[in-house]
Structure formats: C-alpha cells, structure tokens
Design a protein around this motif. Structure first.
Motif: not given
Length: 168
Positions: A148-149, A80, A77, A151-152, A154
C-alpha cells in the motif's frame, strides 16, 4: 504492463518535441469527448519503454491535465511516479539492480538515523524503517502494508521492488 499518457491536444500543438515523442509510442491515438480532444500514447510493454516514457513526462512537465494511467489505475502523483521512473532507469545501468536499490535505500535510512533496524524493502521510496507500519495484533500483514505504501509512492510497478514476507 499497460501504461497510457493522455495530454490535451491544445497543449500538444505548442510542444513539437512532445508531439514527436507521443508519435513514437507503440500506439498513439487522438481521442475526443465532451472535454475536448487529446493525444493518448499507450505502452503495453511498460516498463520496457522507460526511456521514452520518462522523456514524455519531462516534455509535459509544465502542462496541466496530463493523465497517466497504469494498469487501469490513475497515477495520482506525477512527480512521485517520475522520481521512481528515473530511479528504475538509473538501476538499468547498474551492474546489479538489486544492489543499486539496496544502496539507495541505505542512503535514505542513514539520512534518517535508522540504519540499525532490519530493512523490509530495499526501495528508497518506501524505506520501511521510516514509515509508520503497524505491528499491532490484527494489523494487516507487513507485506500488505508495504504494498500500500508502494502504491501511494507510485513505485508499486517497479520490477526491482522486493518486499519481504515478515511475520508481525
């Protein structure tokens, strides 16, 4: 940390400011493959080069097929990533970056009505009070879930990111 931005040559020729920014990168190459030629700006010192990277993304905002890669992982993204990039850039002018991040996260928490819970990460992009983290037995550790959050969102690259180690 290595970051690269690849933009098709056909789109860069109509954007002289973008071409000038690409050429300001520590490493700038023109590469070609079966997809066509593209300019690749590489930054081995990211996020030290945050200002030029932000300007490059701004100049390429409306372009298609812009590929950003961070440590070999594609940025999924761009919006993001850019939002996190600008937040980090703003934190650099704060007298205390940690306090800046804490204030930003507090604003998000207050807006969502969760200001009474303990914050596991003082980052507005992954405000842990508002995400569906699992505290169930057998669930991954909170720190792993938060990474992990991040990373998602960005924002996992941000030097200001701090994730607390918490027992579940």
């Amino acid at each position: 940390m290595h970051l690269s931005i690849a933009i098709p040559e056909a789109q860069v020729v109509d954007a002289p400011t973008l071409l000038r920014l690409i050429r300001m990168a520590p490493v700038c190459d023109a590469e070609g493959d079966e997809q066509g030629a593209e300019y690749v700006a590489s930054f081995d010192d990211f996020p030290t080069s945050v200002a030029i990277v932000a300007r490059m993304i701004e100049e390429a905002w409306d372009l298609h097929d812009v590929h950003i890669t961070l440590e070999g992982r594609p940025v999924v993204s761009r919006i993001n990533f850019y939002a996190a990039l600008r937040c980090y850039q703003e934190s650099l002018s704060a007298s205390d970056a940690k306090a800046y991040c804490f204030q930003q996260a507090e604003k998000v928490g207050a807006d969502r009505g969760c200001s009474e819970q303990a914050c596991l990460s003082h980052c507005r992009f992954i405000c842990s009070r508002c995400v569906g983290l699992s505290r169930d037995q057998g669930a991954p550790p909170m720190s792993s879930q938060l990474l992990e959050v991040a990373r998602r969102a960005e924002v996992d690259w941000c030097p200001n990111l701090h994730i607390a180690e918490v027992e579940t």
